[in-house]
Design an enzyme around this catalytic site. Structure first.
Site, PDB file in Angstrom:
ATOM      1  N   SER A 173      33.354  59.410  21.718  1.00 13.75           N
ATOM      2  CA  SER A 173      32.595  58.481  22.556  1.00 13.75           C
ATOM      3  C   SER A 173      31.156  58.398  22.081  1.00 13.75           C
ATOM      4  O   SER A 173      30.427  59.392  22.085  1.00 13.75           O
ATOM      5  CB  SER A 173      32.621  58.944  24.017  1.00 13.75           C
ATOM      6  OG  SER A 173      31.650  58.207  24.751  1.00 13.75           O
ATOM      7  N   HIS A 203      35.063  55.176  20.776  1.00 13.28           N
ATOM      8  CA  HIS A 203      35.094  54.807  22.192  1.00 13.28           C
ATOM      9  C   HIS A 203      33.711  54.301  22.592  1.00 13.28           C
ATOM     10  O   HIS A 203      32.712  54.992  22.386  1.00 13.28           O
ATOM     11  CB  HIS A 203      35.487  56.052  22.989  1.00 13.28           C
ATOM     12  CG  HIS A 203      35.633  55.868  24.451  1.00 13.28           C
ATOM     13  ND1 HIS A 203      36.779  55.386  25.046  1.00 13.28           N
ATOM     14  CD2 HIS A 203      34.779  56.138  25.472  1.00 13.28           C
ATOM     15  CE1 HIS A 203      36.637  55.374  26.359  1.00 13.28           C
ATOM     16  NE2 HIS A 203      35.418  55.822  26.650  1.00 13.28           N
ATOM     17  N   ASP A 235      31.402  52.971  25.620  1.00 18.42           N
ATOM     18  CA  ASP A 235      31.284  52.955  27.081  1.00 18.42           C
ATOM     19  C   ASP A 235      30.294  51.894  27.529  1.00 18.42           C
ATOM     20  O   ASP A 235      29.101  51.972  27.239  1.00 18.42           O
ATOM     21  CB  ASP A 235      30.814  54.328  27.580  1.00 18.42           C
ATOM     22  CG  ASP A 235      31.893  55.378  27.430  1.00 18.42           C
ATOM     23  OD1 ASP A 235      32.949  55.220  28.070  1.00 18.42           O
ATOM     24  OD2 ASP A 235      31.678  56.344  26.668  1.00 18.42           O
ATOM     25  N   MET A 253      28.546  50.330  30.743  1.00 19.82           N
ATOM     26  CA  MET A 253      28.255  50.618  32.166  1.00 19.82           C
ATOM     27  C   MET A 253      27.218  49.622  32.671  1.00 19.82           C
ATOM     28  O   MET A 253      26.259  49.303  31.968  1.00 19.82           O
ATOM     29  CB  MET A 253      27.707  52.038  32.309  1.00 19.82           C
ATOM     30  CG  MET A 253      28.581  53.125  31.706  1.00 19.82           C
ATOM     31  SD  MET A 253      27.942  54.753  32.124  1.00 19.82           S
ATOM     32  CE  MET A 253      28.935  55.796  31.043  1.00 19.82           C
ATOM     33  N   HIS A 259      35.518  50.821  26.814  1.00 19.93           N
ATOM     34  CA  HIS A 259      35.773  51.299  28.179  1.00 19.93           C
ATOM     35  C   HIS A 259      34.756  50.635  29.107  1.00 19.93           C
ATOM     36  O   HIS A 259      33.579  50.989  29.092  1.00 19.93           O
ATOM     37  CB  HIS A 259      35.640  52.828  28.189  1.00 19.93           C
ATOM     38  CG  HIS A 259      35.835  53.445  29.541  1.00 19.93           C
ATOM     39  ND1 HIS A 259      35.482  54.756  29.814  1.00 19.93           N
ATOM     40  CD2 HIS A 259      36.351  52.951  30.690  1.00 19.93           C
ATOM     41  CE1 HIS A 259      35.766  55.025  31.071  1.00 19.93           C
ATOM     42  NE2 HIS A 259      36.284  53.958  31.636  1.00 19.93           N
ATOM     43  N   MET A 270      33.094  50.152  32.386  1.00 20.28           N
ATOM     44  CA  MET A 270      32.825  50.707  33.720  1.00 20.28           C
ATOM     45  C   MET A 270      31.887  49.724  34.412  1.00 20.28           C
ATOM     46  O   MET A 270      30.695  49.976  34.597  1.00 20.28           O
ATOM     47  CB  MET A 270      32.214  52.105  33.594  1.00 20.28           C
ATOM     48  CG  MET A 270      33.260  53.149  33.188  1.00 20.28           C
ATOM     49  SD  MET A 270      32.519  54.612  32.451  1.00 20.28           S
ATOM     50  CE  MET A 270      32.273  53.992  30.799  1.00 20.28           C
ATOM     51  N   MET A 297      40.842  59.068  34.038  1.00 20.71           N
ATOM     52  CA  MET A 297      39.527  59.701  33.958  1.00 20.71           C
ATOM     53  C   MET A 297      39.624  61.145  34.456  1.00 20.71           C
ATOM     54  O   MET A 297      40.215  61.407  35.505  1.00 20.71           O
ATOM     55  CB  MET A 297      38.513  58.950  34.826  1.00 20.71           C
ATOM     56  CG  MET A 297      38.112  57.577  34.320  1.00 20.71           C
ATOM     57  SD  MET A 297      37.373  57.556  32.680  1.00 20.71           S
ATOM     58  CE  MET A 297      35.936  58.613  32.907  1.00 20.71           C
ATOM     59  N   GLY A 331      30.622  57.659  34.533  1.00 19.70           N
ATOM     60  CA  GLY A 331      29.193  57.338  34.614  1.00 19.70           C
ATOM     61  C   GLY A 331      28.321  58.132  33.662  1.00 19.70           C
ATOM     62  O   GLY A 331      27.302  57.626  33.204  1.00 19.70           O
ATOM     63  N   GLY A 337      28.112  61.349  30.435  1.00 20.12           N
ATOM     64  CA  GLY A 337      28.720  62.305  29.527  1.00 20.12           C
ATOM     65  C   GLY A 337      28.377  63.723  29.958  1.00 20.12           C
ATOM     66  O   GLY A 337      27.517  63.939  30.821  1.00 20.12           O
ATOM     67  N   ASP A 396      39.619  60.900  29.417  1.00 22.69           N
ATOM     68  CA  ASP A 396      38.202  60.704  29.115  1.00 22.69           C
ATOM     69  C   ASP A 396      37.392  61.502  30.137  1.00 22.69           C
ATOM     70  O   ASP A 396      37.514  61.267  31.337  1.00 22.69           O
ATOM     71  CB  ASP A 396      37.883  59.200  29.211  1.00 22.69           C
ATOM     72  CG  ASP A 396      36.437  58.863  28.884  1.00 22.69           C
ATOM     73  OD1 ASP A 396      35.696  59.744  28.421  1.00 22.69           O
ATOM     74  OD2 ASP A 396      36.065  57.685  29.097  1.00 22.69           O
ATOM     75  N   GLY A 456      34.986  65.405  29.795  1.00 17.24           N
ATOM     76  CA  GLY A 456      35.089  66.856  29.702  1.00 17.24           C
ATOM     77  C   GLY A 456      36.112  67.361  28.705  1.00 17.24           C
ATOM     78  O   GLY A 456      36.538  68.520  28.780  1.00 17.24           O
ATOM     79  N   GLY A 505      33.092  63.003  23.985  1.00 16.91           N
ATOM     80  CA  GLY A 505      31.717  62.607  23.721  1.00 16.91           C
ATOM     81  C   GLY A 505      30.853  63.787  23.341  1.00 16.91           C
ATOM     82  O   GLY A 505      30.597  64.043  22.160  1.00 16.91           O
TER      83      GLY A 505
HETATM   84  C1  DX5 Z   1      31.921  58.864  31.081  1.00 19.55           C
HETATM   85  C2  DX5 Z   1      32.417  58.095  29.888  1.00 19.55           C
HETATM   86  C3  DX5 Z   1      32.905  58.963  28.801  1.00 19.55           C
HETATM   87  C4  DX5 Z   1      31.890  59.939  28.278  1.00 19.55           C
HETATM   88  C5  DX5 Z   1      32.605  61.241  28.159  1.00 19.55           C
HETATM   89  O1  DX5 Z   1      32.020  58.147  32.230  1.00 19.55           O
HETATM   90  O2  DX5 Z   1      33.450  57.207  30.219  1.00 19.55           O
HETATM   91  O3  DX5 Z   1      33.500  58.239  27.744  1.00 19.55           O
HETATM   92  O4  DX5 Z   1      31.339  59.622  27.029  1.00 19.55           O
HETATM   93  O5  DX5 Z   1      31.718  62.222  27.788  1.00 19.55           O
HETATM   94  P1  DX5 Z   1      32.153  63.746  27.676  1.00 19.55           P
HETATM   95  O6  DX5 Z   1      33.210  63.827  26.628  1.00 19.55           O
HETATM   96  O7  DX5 Z   1      30.873  64.426  27.294  1.00 19.55           O
HETATM   97  O8  DX5 Z   1      32.639  64.164  29.032  1.00 19.55           O
HETATM   98 ZN    ZN Z   2      34.577  56.373  28.503  1.00 19.13          ZN
END
Ligand code: DX5
Ligand code: ZN
Length: 219
Positions: A7, A30, A32, A34, A63, A65, A134, A139, A141, A172, A174, A194
């Site tokens: 990500s 990936h 994101d 938002m 992705h 959001m 998810m 929202g 990382g 996606d 953690g 990410g």
């Molecule tokens: C969070 C994003 C993820 C984010 C994940 O809402 O959709 O794609 O980058 O980050 P990590 O892998 O650090 O949890």
């Molecule tokens: Zn994402």
């Protein structure tokens, strides 16, 4: 089959080119998007996506959001995203939207937040190319993986096996060397990561390590 999709949210936004080049073994990147309404954070939109598209031939996994994906998602397919994910909580007409995405040449993907069950959408699965479960509240990382999502991942895997076809199952949030195995064991084939990747000294070595762990755990 295991796919690793770093990500870019955890990359240096002032140097996305370098981030893209730092993970040559990624199966997809990936992206994101938002809007500060569907989630309490703001990232990038279509103009930046178009620049990323122009910078690499690698598969781009968008992705969204955002609120009103019915209105905004098709433009990402038109701009060359191989996969576009909308949140079912935000979509007014998910079947119509999935068909529009496919009609524009993209894989159609539906995301579920941690508290959204898969069962009400079981009949929609043949309309989709991927389901994103998810494993954090979307929202940001760097959040902690929510183990409470694992039973839903297993139930989604079972539903997808029943439907047949080639619908990918993605997680996606953690995902790291500590959590990737339990996802793979629950039936995930596509892994977004990410902070674990872009926070590593060697991002591409982390992609390889996550892939190794996932393949071993998938059995
Ligand atoms: C969070 C994003 C993820 C984010 C994940 O809402 O959709 O794609 O980058 O980050 P990590 O892998 O650090 O949890
Ligand atoms: Zn994402």
């Amino acid at each position: 089959m295991v796919r690793l999709m770093p990500s870019l949210l955890s990359a240096d936004f002032a140097n996305l080119q370098a981030a893209i080049e730092s993970v040559p073994s990624a199966d997809a990147l990936h992206v994101d998007v938002m809007d500060n309404h569907f989630v309490p954070n703001l990232t990038l939109g279509l103009p930046v996506f178009e620049s990323i598209r122009a910078a690499t031939p690698v598969m781009l996994d968008v992705h969204l959001m955002i609120e009103d994906p019915d209105r905004w998602a098709p433009a990402y397919a038109e701009a060359g995203a191989e996969s576009v994910t909308f949140h079912v909580e935000a979509a007014a007409a998910p079947v119509r939207l999935a068909r529009e995405l496919r009609g524009r040449g993209a894989r159609a993907s539906m995301a579920l937040k941690p508290a959204t069950p898969i069962e009400p959408y079981a009949d929609l699965l043949p309309e989709l190319d991927m389901v994103l479960i998810m494993t954090v509240e979307p929202g940001f990382g760097g959040q902690k993986f929510l183990d409470l999502c694992l039973p839903k991942i297993e139930r989604t895997r079972a539903l997808l096996d029943k439907v047949g076809g080639d619908v990918w199952l993605q997680v996606d949030g953690g995902v790291s060397a500590e959590t990737v195995e339990r996802c793979a064991a629950a039936g995930v084939d596509s892994f977004v990561a990410g902070s674990s990747v872009f926070g590593a000294d060697d991002p591409d070595a982390m992609v390889a390590e996550l892939r190794r762990l996932a393949l071993a755990a998938a059995g």
